[in-house]
Design an enzyme around this catalytic site. Sequence first.
Site, PDB file in Angstrom:
ATOM      1  N   ASP A   1      36.063 -27.989  21.143  1.00 60.49           N
ATOM      2  CA  ASP A   1      35.547 -29.198  20.504  1.00 60.49           C
ATOM      3  C   ASP A   1      34.079 -29.036  20.115  1.00 60.49           C
ATOM      4  O   ASP A   1      33.368 -28.155  20.613  1.00 60.49           O
ATOM      5  CB  ASP A   1      35.714 -30.397  21.426  1.00 60.49           C
ATOM      6  CG  ASP A   1      34.985 -30.225  22.755  1.00 60.49           C
ATOM      7  OD1 ASP A   1      35.336 -29.289  23.503  1.00 60.49           O
ATOM      8  OD2 ASP A   1      34.057 -31.008  23.051  1.00 60.49           O
TER       9      ASP A   1
ATOM     10  N   GLU B   1      34.809 -30.919  26.021  1.00 66.06           N
ATOM     11  CA  GLU B   1      33.628 -30.566  26.812  1.00 66.06           C
ATOM     12  C   GLU B   1      32.439 -31.417  26.427  1.00 66.06           C
ATOM     13  O   GLU B   1      31.635 -31.806  27.278  1.00 66.06           O
ATOM     14  CB  GLU B   1      33.311 -29.071  26.614  1.00 66.06           C
ATOM     15  CG  GLU B   1      32.227 -28.522  27.539  1.00 66.06           C
ATOM     16  CD  GLU B   1      30.807 -28.662  26.997  1.00 66.06           C
ATOM     17  OE1 GLU B   1      29.851 -28.411  27.757  1.00 66.06           O
ATOM     18  OE2 GLU B   1      30.643 -29.032  25.803  1.00 66.06           O
TER      19      GLU B   1
END
Length: 374
Positions: A71, A133
Amino acid sequence: MDVFDILDRLVAFPSVAGRPNGDIAGWIEAYLAEHGTRVTVLPGPEGDRSNLFATIGPANVPGYILSGHMDVVPAAEPQWSSSPFALRREGERLYGRGTTDMKGFLAAALAAVPALAGLRLARPIHLAFSYDEEVGCRGVPHLIARLPELCAKPLGVIVGEPSGMRAVRGHKGKAAARVIINGRTGHSSRPDLGLNAIHAMAAALSAAVNEAERLTHGPFDPAFEPPYSSLQAGVVTGGHQVNIIPDICTLDLEARAIPGVDPASLLAPVRARAEALAADGFRIAWNPKSAYPAMSLPPDAPIAGLLHALTGEAPLAAVSYGTEAGLYQAAGLDAIICGPGDIDRAHKPDEYIVTSELAGCQRLIEALGARCAA
């Protein structure tokens, strides 16, 4: 595909944290499968995003994990010189969201797969790619929980966050929360009939300021800048207009803790002061947003020595940003940070990575593979 082609494909996926990641996870899964790599897709509880775990070599022998997240943070800033989700090359610089944080590392790891697959690895190299994250390391705990069924206990974890390819042994932990105070609205000419949520939040803010000041007096860890834990109020919202008693106020705050200090515990005084306002008729909600522990790897840890040998430089003691490494360490695994790029380029318009950084990271991963070969 070389490392640049792979990075081009990865950047093209707008894999912003908190959103479905099936496109990027599916592409990585297919790429690994093409090279005969065993891949396990690990859906998260959200139902629309997944972690990935892949193994090159014998899974029943202790080896090493290369850890990264798929991400990225949003890229809505108007200052971008070109589309943030289309890789743009200018000389040695490759621009795009996630080039440094941290699709560059993912690209280098994936580009090394054909070479690793061609070796007779006596010890495996695993790829552990997580989701979300950037919104508090929400995906990787689910991956870590599955490790015992996926592989023998690893010898160590290399988290490829941008560190200029200099290994790093430590970082602070973090906890973030949102407190919501609900009062009672009304006309500002009759404050006696309402409950002013902004005025009430002042008590919680005061507790946050006092705690932030207290932390500057220690305990200390000279490996960090600053060398103490910290707390800050980051966002305050509330009210409608000046002649209306505000019936709601929201505060977002975070704490960053040196190793040995529980970051969530640093928020406790603020929570206690906010929840005490219930006695005055306010409704209080405390919503934890994210948390991960600090990471502190001893200088003599075997993986620190391994990275010293692979990079030619002694690992740094600590960095100021946080990573998933603390969660791996909390699970009983030695973890260390080492990845391409500079953290100062991350989360900004025109984020970029340098071609030599990508090549250097791929060489390091392939050198790790040579050490793991039979």
